[in-house]
Design a protein around this motif. Structure first.
Motif, PDB file in Angstrom:
ATOM      1  N   ARG A  29     -19.163  31.764   4.166  1.00  0.00           N
ATOM      2  CA  ARG A  29     -18.816  30.150   4.376  1.00  0.00           C
ATOM      3  C   ARG A  29     -19.398  30.021   5.674  1.00  0.00           C
ATOM      4  NH1 ARG A  29     -13.164  29.018   4.021  1.00  0.00           N
ATOM      5  NH2 ARG A  29     -12.731  31.188   4.499  1.00  0.00           N
ATOM      6  N   ALA A  30     -18.954  30.620   6.845  1.00  0.00           N
ATOM      7  CA  ALA A  30     -19.507  30.378   8.162  1.00  0.00           C
ATOM      8  C   ALA A  30     -21.014  30.247   8.208  1.00  0.00           C
ATOM      9  CB  ALA A  30     -18.893  31.752   9.281  1.00  0.00           C
ATOM     10  N   ASP A  38     -22.139  21.829   8.481  1.00  0.00           N
ATOM     11  CA  ASP A  38     -20.753  21.476   7.953  1.00  0.00           C
ATOM     12  C   ASP A  38     -19.412  21.531   8.731  1.00  0.00           C
ATOM     13  OD1 ASP A  38     -18.476  20.963   6.307  1.00  0.00           O
ATOM     14  OD2 ASP A  38     -19.890  21.549   4.565  1.00  0.00           O
ATOM     15  N   VAL A  39     -18.981  20.641   9.366  1.00  0.00           N
ATOM     16  CA  VAL A  39     -17.798  20.877  10.203  1.00  0.00           C
ATOM     17  C   VAL A  39     -16.652  21.076   9.697  1.00  0.00           C
ATOM     18  CG1 VAL A  39     -17.337  18.297  10.629  1.00  0.00           C
ATOM     19  CG2 VAL A  39     -16.842  20.341  12.520  1.00  0.00           C
ATOM     20  N   HIS A  40     -16.360  20.540   8.424  1.00  0.00           N
ATOM     21  CA  HIS A  40     -15.256  20.833   7.813  1.00  0.00           C
ATOM     22  C   HIS A  40     -15.125  21.922   7.132  1.00  0.00           C
ATOM     23  CE1 HIS A  40     -14.148  16.775   7.809  1.00  0.00           C
ATOM     24  NE2 HIS A  40     -15.415  16.096   7.226  1.00  0.00           N
ATOM     25  N   GLU A  43     -14.100  24.226  10.252  1.00  0.00           N
ATOM     26  CA  GLU A  43     -12.706  24.234  10.328  1.00  0.00           C
ATOM     27  C   GLU A  43     -11.997  25.210   9.460  1.00  0.00           C
ATOM     28  OE1 GLU A  43     -11.361  23.024  12.768  1.00  0.00           O
ATOM     29  OE2 GLU A  43     -12.361  21.464  13.588  1.00  0.00           O
ATOM     30  N   SER A  44     -12.395  24.997   8.195  1.00  0.00           N
ATOM     31  CA  SER A  44     -11.639  25.963   7.382  1.00  0.00           C
ATOM     32  C   SER A  44     -11.803  27.379   7.233  1.00  0.00           C
ATOM     33  CB  SER A  44     -12.110  25.542   5.814  1.00  0.00           C
ATOM     34  OG  SER A  44     -12.461  26.683   5.072  1.00  0.00           O
ATOM     35  N   ARG A  98     -15.287  33.995  12.452  1.00  0.00           N
ATOM     36  CA  ARG A  98     -14.827  32.756  13.058  1.00  0.00           C
ATOM     37  C   ARG A  98     -15.404  32.327  14.172  1.00  0.00           C
ATOM     38  NH1 ARG A  98      -9.646  34.392  15.688  1.00  0.00           N
ATOM     39  NH2 ARG A  98     -11.165  34.585  17.518  1.00  0.00           N
ATOM     40  N   HIS A  99     -16.029  33.289  14.992  1.00  0.00           N
ATOM     41  CA  HIS A  99     -16.953  32.839  15.923  1.00  0.00           C
ATOM     42  C   HIS A  99     -18.210  32.215  15.676  1.00  0.00           C
ATOM     43  CE1 HIS A  99     -14.400  34.908  18.566  1.00  0.00           C
ATOM     44  NE2 HIS A  99     -15.130  36.236  18.649  1.00  0.00           N
TER      45      HIS A  99
END
Lengths: 226, 226
Positions: A29-30, A38-40, A43-44, A98-99
């Protein structure tokens, strides 16, 4: 008592496999968030890293509890100690995803990845997914052949990492310093993700065979290409 | 049996303190090698990382042996498990010093650090040395005040890391993409070195107080500034 111990070990193994699924989903997803700006989704990924951290904490608590209650020795002890180290690798893989997501969020609404680097980053995402999926099977089945193969699989990631740096350093880079900084860090995050996957594989080899050499290589794995 | 156990714990603590000395020496020498473009010193840092890896292996073997022979519970068990995690942090700090040395070697006979970034890198080296020296005392004396202070001490490293990126990204960078890539990685290596130092401090707080919150923060520490 022995039966309870075996059940607890199975439970630990299942939880490690579940952590590989979480770490895989996070990096997939990252990568999408990064390439699609895709900022959403970014964030997720950032939010869901807490679930991987919590999984590690649960697993480590269970492992320490098992050491206290059952005082395992020999191969049983090796299994519990290895599980704690593997959970640390998998938790770190979640951090690295996450990074990647944070770089995506930082550059939104732009994409941090210039057009000519997209294919390389996409492929790094695919290799990351493939490596962590194999790691799941290696943990579940203690598959030594797959574990021994994983270092070679990770060579593909190292080659992509070199490709990315070549794109930065071939003298034709036209996207400025900020994009170069982003790509440098992104390359490092994917490469380290692969390193941790290999580290898990080597730990499983050590667990099954007792070969200390594997453990040495697990410790030594980082930074071969530098 | 109990007396033997206490002796073994002291021996583990001494070995951890010795690892902080090795990790400190490695980063101090790596920083000098980097700033002076001293390839022999860089080679010596790269070579001496093996001693840190060996120290970790010795320590982990002793810890596992202790678990098998003595089957500690409660705070004794927590001490042994924490020692294994701390040794992993310190070993990683040695790796990061080695990475800095490798950048120095790669750019020899040039220096990887342009003149206007020298002061920042030099200061990052000083902060790294100060952090790991404090970590040595924190382990030796289980000094909670110093441990609690270390996160704030590491804020200085994070600020230097931001300064470095500002120098890269202020629009006046004139040293090309290769130097930007080098500085990006160097900044990350020093920052991660500081993160691992804080992680050790938080683990010691957990060890002494049993505060789970510290352990959470140790897991969460990476990448606050991103």
């Amino acid at each position: 008592m022995r039966q309870q111990f075996q059940q607890d070990l199975h439970s630990i193994s299942d939880q490690l496999v579940e952590m590989t699924r979480l770490a895989s989903s996070a990096m997939v997803r990252a990568t999408t968030a990064l390439l699609d700006a895709d900022v959403h989704l970014a964030e997720s990924v950032i939010e869901s890293d807490k679930a991987i951290d919590a999984a590690r904490e649960t697993l480590d608590t269970l492992a320490v509890d098992l050491l206290a209650r059952q005082a395992p020795v020999a191969s049983d002890l090796r299994m519990v100690v290895t599980a704690m180290r593997v959970s640390a690798d998998l938790e770190r893989m979640g951090d690295l995803a996450r990074h990647v997501a944070k770089v995506a969020r930082l550059r939104y609404p732009d994409s941090a990845v210039p057009p000519e680097c997209r294919a390389t980053i996409q492929e790094m995402g695919h290799v990351a997914e493939s490596l962590v999926t194999k790691v799941g099977s290696i943990i579940a089945d203690q598959d030594l052949d797959a574990a021994r193969q994983l270092e070679a699989d990770d060579d593909v990631m190292d080659a992509l990492h070199r490709d990315l740096y070549s794109q930065l350093l071939d003298g034709k880079w036209q996207h400025g310093t900020e994009a170069a900084v982003d790509l440098t860090l992104l390359g490092r995050y994917y490469e380290r993700y692969g390193d941790h996957a290999v580290s898990v594989a080597l730990r499983v080899i050590y667990l099954v065979t007792g070969e200390y050499e594997s453990l040495d290589r697990a410790l030594e794995h980082d930074g071969r290409e530098e």
